[in-house]
Design a protein around this motif. Structure first.
Motif, PDB file in Angstrom:
ATOM      1  N   MET A 162      60.869  19.059  76.533  1.00 53.25           N
ATOM      2  CA  MET A 162      59.974  19.065  75.253  1.00 53.25           C
ATOM      3  C   MET A 162      58.954  18.264  75.587  1.00 53.25           C
ATOM      4  SD  MET A 162      59.436  20.709  72.501  1.00 53.25           S
ATOM      5  CE  MET A 162      60.775  21.161  71.358  1.00 53.25           C
ATOM      6  N   PRO A 165      55.987  19.743  78.485  1.00 51.75           N
ATOM      7  CA  PRO A 165      54.793  20.437  78.209  1.00 51.75           C
ATOM      8  C   PRO A 165      53.820  20.262  77.188  1.00 51.75           C
ATOM      9  CG  PRO A 165      57.006  21.477  77.603  1.00 51.75           C
ATOM     10  CD  PRO A 165      57.297  20.222  78.355  1.00 51.75           C
ATOM     11  N   GLY A 207      57.332  23.911  75.136  1.00 46.36           N
ATOM     12  CA  GLY A 207      58.400  23.283  74.930  1.00 46.36           C
ATOM     13  C   GLY A 207      59.620  23.834  74.264  1.00 46.36           C
ATOM     14  N   THR A 211      63.441  24.509  75.525  1.00 50.76           N
ATOM     15  CA  THR A 211      64.495  23.724  74.901  1.00 50.76           C
ATOM     16  C   THR A 211      65.322  24.609  74.182  1.00 50.76           C
ATOM     17  OG1 THR A 211      63.201  23.055  73.144  1.00 50.76           O
ATOM     18  CG2 THR A 211      63.338  21.593  75.156  1.00 50.76           C
TER      19      THR A 211
END
Lengths: 283, 382
Positions: A162, A165, A207, A211
């Motif tokens: 996370m 990016p 992100g 994730t």
């Protein structure tokens, strides 16, 4: 020769993906509609009803995984954004050092790090034992085998995906553009909400993709830090495959999970990935 | 001098009563940075006053402190010492969003996630101007900069010249007390740059706002400005009208930085009719009108290449006259440029216009006389 040069560039990667992604996927799709058992062998029967069966049987775990993934993603954004912001705008000449620190956990095996959390959070471990002896938490208080432990582990393990990016997006924001906002009567907070935040949203978007997907499909954290009430869909797939040798169910669950996530992500991209959202955020 | 008077009028429009409050005042402004443990002075003490409605340029080479000076006016840098006043009010500690000046950035710094209309409306929205008025003013401003009908475009879909005009509109729509422009034309090609120079001047006349223009391009500054502050090494070398700066450079730096200039140094031989006379070689003389000099003073004199006449005959008395050898002739269309080597080794550049009746007067290797009037020699100190 020259005309084919660009295709030659994608050939190694393309072949790699074709062999190691597409071929197993086709194989798995085929397995998911077979019937039989590991002793007598599996027969291709194009049995599609298995999808309905596994979904109704493991619906709870599906929803739980999506919920864990969602909460862990939100927590990750809240933790990652300020960190990425600080590195991008206040990191100065040490930016690469800080990024290395962010990536440092990757130098230790994923499973090992998660197991170390188990020691950290154990009922009489490093964290709880001093708190208990001070009487700050009740003696029967525990963190392991709870939702908090699993989500905590997920966030911990995927946080760098996370941060990176978001950092890249913030790093690309021209400081002059922020100055221009201040010059045009925006206070610091407005310069952030009207300019910096909208310009960094593509990073947040990336992100979330990087994730949410692996967190939802994760099984290691629930396996090591969770209890029976925290079983995620990844754990079911893993045990169907490796413990019960029920390959068709496991394959069907995998495909159902993949389909659900693809649909979810397309919906998310349609809602948040468009320019309209950026414009609305900038207003 | 008539030209000086005209300049004064251009700077301060005829006004009776008390003198108008200047738009911008800098008073002993210093900016120091700490770089590698050492204090570096980017601006070493600048004091200047910019009048309301003036087109004022800060001109100098890169690293001279002109951009830092402008950023202190905008509020992006805090002066280490000194005071910044806008319309008589001390704003030294006021943040940029509370200063009534707007800036056009060198790279435009347009908001990439907003279209043209939203970019231009940004400042008015922050000031909570009513929507109807925002629509009217943004529309008007886009007409002034000739961007009507392009409201929905994104900055990246526009050419450099169009982005430039969006940046200008975005600042001007707020009707600031002063507009700061940081090398706004630097990224444009020559033709567009020249067109925009005229355009900027027109817009400035139309809106009547004080412009402070930072540039390293001397021709740009000369073309557009009412007054120019030539900066070097953190200090103002000369502050005057373009004509004054070009014709009467105050220092060797200004003479060298603005246009082409010849620097001739020597010792005053005698003073004749108020003219200092320098000896150069056996029969050369340089006459300089201004300044109180005595025989024996070492002085330097500058003369512009276009003021120097080139001839084969000995010039009349009363002119500076030096002998030299033509080292180079360059044909430049509008004029010829000669490099003439003097006895001492100094090279003097001479421009001779290609007028209808002119015939090429000198070739490489020719021995020639150079001459110019005493009032065209400027003494710039010893």
């Amino acid at each position: 020769m020259k005309r084919f040069a660009p295709y030659l560039l994608i050939l190694p990667g393309g072949l790699w993906l074709a062999i190691f992604l597409v071929v197993p996927m086709v194989f798995m799709a085929s397995v998911s509609t077979q019937e039989g058992d590991v002793v007598n062998g599996f027969v291709q029967t194009f049995n599609l009803s298995i999808y309905g069966d596994v979904l109704s049987q493991y619906g709870t775990q599906f929803l739980r995984s999506a919920g864990y993934g969602l909460v862990a993603t939100v927590v990750s954004i809240v933790l990652a954004y300020p960190m990425a912001y600080w590195i991008a705008f206040r990191g100065g000449s040490r930016k690469s050092t800080y990024l290395l620190l962010v990536l440092l956990p990757f130098f230790v095996s994923f499973v090992l790090r998660t197991v170390s959390w188990k020691f950290l959070l154990a009922d009489n471990g490093l964290l709880l034992s001093p708190l208990k002896s001070l009487g700050l938490v009740p003696a029967d208080f525990h963190v392991l085998q709870t939702t908090v432990a699993v989500i905590g582990g997920l966030v911990y393990n995927y946080l760098p995906f996370m941060i990176l990016p978001i950092y890249v997006a913030l790093e690309r924001v021209d400081p002059r553009v922020v100055e221009a906002a201040q010059d045009l009567y925006a206070a610091r907070r407005q310069a952030f909400t009207k300019v910096v935040l909208p310009l960094s949203l593509p990073g947040v978007f990336a992100g979330v993709l990087m994730t949410f997907v692996p967190m939802t499909a994760d099984y290691v954290n629930a396996e090591i830090l969770g209890g029976p009430a925290n079983t995620m869909i990844g754990n079911i797939i893993q045990s169907r495959f490796l413990v019960n040798n029920d390959y068709p169910s496991a394959a069907a669950l995998s495909f159902a999970l993949m389909a659900a996530m693809l649909i979810g992500i397309f919906a998310y991209a349609r809602a948040l990935g468009t320019e309209n959202v950026l414009e609305a955020a900038a207003r | 001098m008539t030209e000086t008077q005209a300049d004064v009028e251009a700077v301060a429009p005829a006004a009776s009563g008390p003198p108008p409050v200047p738009a911008i005042e800098l008073d002993g402004v210093v900016k120091e940075y700490l770089a590698h443990g050492e204090v570096v002075q980017a601006v070493k003490g600048v004091t200047l006053t910019i009048a309301e409605g003036e087109f004022f340029s800060l001109l100098g080479p890169s690293g001279c402190g002109k951009t830092t000076t402008m950023r202190m006016i905008a509020g992006f840098e805090d002066p280490s010492r000194g005071t910044v006043r806008l319309h008589g009010q001390d704003v030294t500690d006021v943040p940029p969003n509370k200063r009534d000046v707007n800036m056009v950035f060198q790279s435009y710094a347009l908001f990439p996630h907003m279209n043209v209309w939203e970019n231009v409306a940004f400042g008015l929205r922050r000031k909570k101007v009513p929507d109807a008025e925002i629509r009217r003013r943004v529309g008007e401003m886009l007409e002034i900069v000739d961007l009507g009908g392009r409201e929905k475009r994104r900055p990246r879909e526009m050419s450099g010249g169009q982005q430039q005009r969006v940046a200008l509109a975005r600042a001007l729509v707020n009707r600031p007390r002063a507009l700061l422009l940081d090398e706004p034309l630097g990224a444009l090609d020559l033709k567009l740059r020249q067109a925009m120079q005229i355009e900027l001047k027109r817009i400035q006349r139309e809106v009547g706002i004080t412009f402070v223009y930072v540039t390293h391009d001397q021709s740009e500054a000369l073309t557009m400005s009412d007054r120019i502050a030539v900066m070097n090494d953190g200090l103002v070398e000369q502050l005057a009208s373009p004509r004054e700066i070009y014709e009467r450079p105050a220092t060797a730096f200004v003479a060298g930085f603005i246009g082409t200039s010849n620097l001739i140094s020597g010792t005053v031989d005698r003073v004749e009719d108020g003219c200092a006379v320098l000896r150069l070689g056996d029969d050369g003389r340089v006459l300089a009108e201004e300044g109180a000099h005595r025989a024996g003073d070492a002085i330097a004199v500058t003369v512009r290449p276009e003021k120097v006449m080139i001839s084969t005959d000995e010039p009349a008395a009363g002119l500076s006259a030096v002998r030299g050898t033509v080292a180079e002739v360059v044909y430049l269309g509008l004029y010829n440029s000669y490099a003439v080597r003097l006895p001492g080794g100094t090279e003097v550049t001479v421009f001779q216009q290609n007028a209808l009746d002119s015939t090429s007067t000198a070739e490489r290797g020719d021995a020639v006389w150079l001459s110019w009037r005493p009032q065209h020699s400027y003494v710039i100190g010893s």
